[in-house]
Write a protein that holds these residues in place. Structure first.
Motif, PDB file in Angstrom:
ATOM      1  N   PHE A  35      -0.302   8.819  -9.627  1.00 36.32           N
ATOM      2  CA  PHE A  35      -1.096   9.138 -10.807  1.00 36.32           C
ATOM      3  C   PHE A  35      -0.896   8.108 -11.913  1.00 36.32           C
ATOM      4  O   PHE A  35      -1.809   7.865 -12.705  1.00 36.32           O
ATOM      5  N   GLY A  36       0.265   7.482 -11.971  1.00 36.99           N
ATOM      6  CA  GLY A  36       0.478   6.398 -12.930  1.00 36.99           C
ATOM      7  C   GLY A  36      -0.422   5.206 -12.637  1.00 36.99           C
ATOM      8  O   GLY A  36      -1.033   4.635 -13.549  1.00 36.99           O
ATOM      9  N   LEU A  38      -3.227   5.325 -10.925  1.00 39.34           N
ATOM     10  CA  LEU A  38      -4.592   5.791 -11.164  1.00 39.34           C
ATOM     11  C   LEU A  38      -4.920   5.768 -12.654  1.00 39.34           C
ATOM     12  O   LEU A  38      -5.996   5.314 -13.062  1.00 39.34           O
ATOM     13  N   TRP A  39      -3.999   6.229 -13.491  1.00 40.54           N
ATOM     14  CA  TRP A  39      -4.203   6.212 -14.940  1.00 40.54           C
ATOM     15  C   TRP A  39      -4.349   4.781 -15.452  1.00 40.54           C
ATOM     16  O   TRP A  39      -5.187   4.500 -16.305  1.00 40.54           O
ATOM     17  N   PHE A  40      -3.514   3.872 -14.927  1.00 37.78           N
ATOM     18  CA  PHE A  40      -3.605   2.468 -15.326  1.00 37.78           C
ATOM     19  C   PHE A  40      -4.979   1.895 -14.976  1.00 37.78           C
ATOM     20  O   PHE A  40      -5.603   1.202 -15.787  1.00 37.78           O
ATOM     21  N   ILE A  42      -7.837   3.509 -14.536  1.00 40.23           N
ATOM     22  CA  ILE A  42      -8.893   4.122 -15.340  1.00 40.23           C
ATOM     23  C   ILE A  42      -8.826   3.643 -16.790  1.00 40.23           C
ATOM     24  O   ILE A  42      -9.857   3.389 -17.416  1.00 40.23           O
ATOM     25  N   SER A  43      -7.635   3.477 -17.335  1.00 36.00           N
ATOM     26  CA  SER A  43      -7.488   3.120 -18.748  1.00 36.00           C
ATOM     27  C   SER A  43      -7.726   1.633 -19.029  1.00 36.00           C
ATOM     28  O   SER A  43      -8.297   1.293 -20.050  1.00 36.00           O
ATOM     29  N   TYR A  44      -7.267   0.772 -18.139  1.00 35.42           N
ATOM     30  CA  TYR A  44      -7.287  -0.650 -18.439  1.00 35.42           C
ATOM     31  C   TYR A  44      -8.248  -1.470 -17.596  1.00 35.42           C
ATOM     32  O   TYR A  44      -8.863  -2.395 -18.076  1.00 35.42           O
TER      33      TYR A  44
END
Length: 49
Positions: A35-36, A38-40, A42-44
């Motif tokens: 999930f880290g 995936l978050w990276f 999506i965010s960056y």
């Protein structure tokens, strides 16, 4: 005349709580890393396109 043999088998199912805990921590770490990443992405990464 045949003799009938009766054999009783007692099998104890033991769950080693230490192994269960270690396995849970391992897969929890895998999920956190997944999930880290995936978050990276999506965010960056996705906003760049």
């Amino acid at each position: 005349m045949e003799e009938e043999k009766r054999v009783e088998v007692h099998r104890e199912e033991r769950t080693d709580s230490g192994m269960v805990g270690a396995t849970f921590i391992k897969y929890a770490a895998y999920l956190i890393i997944f999930f880290g990443v995936l978050w990276f992405l999506i965010s960056y990464v996705f906003p760049m396109f």
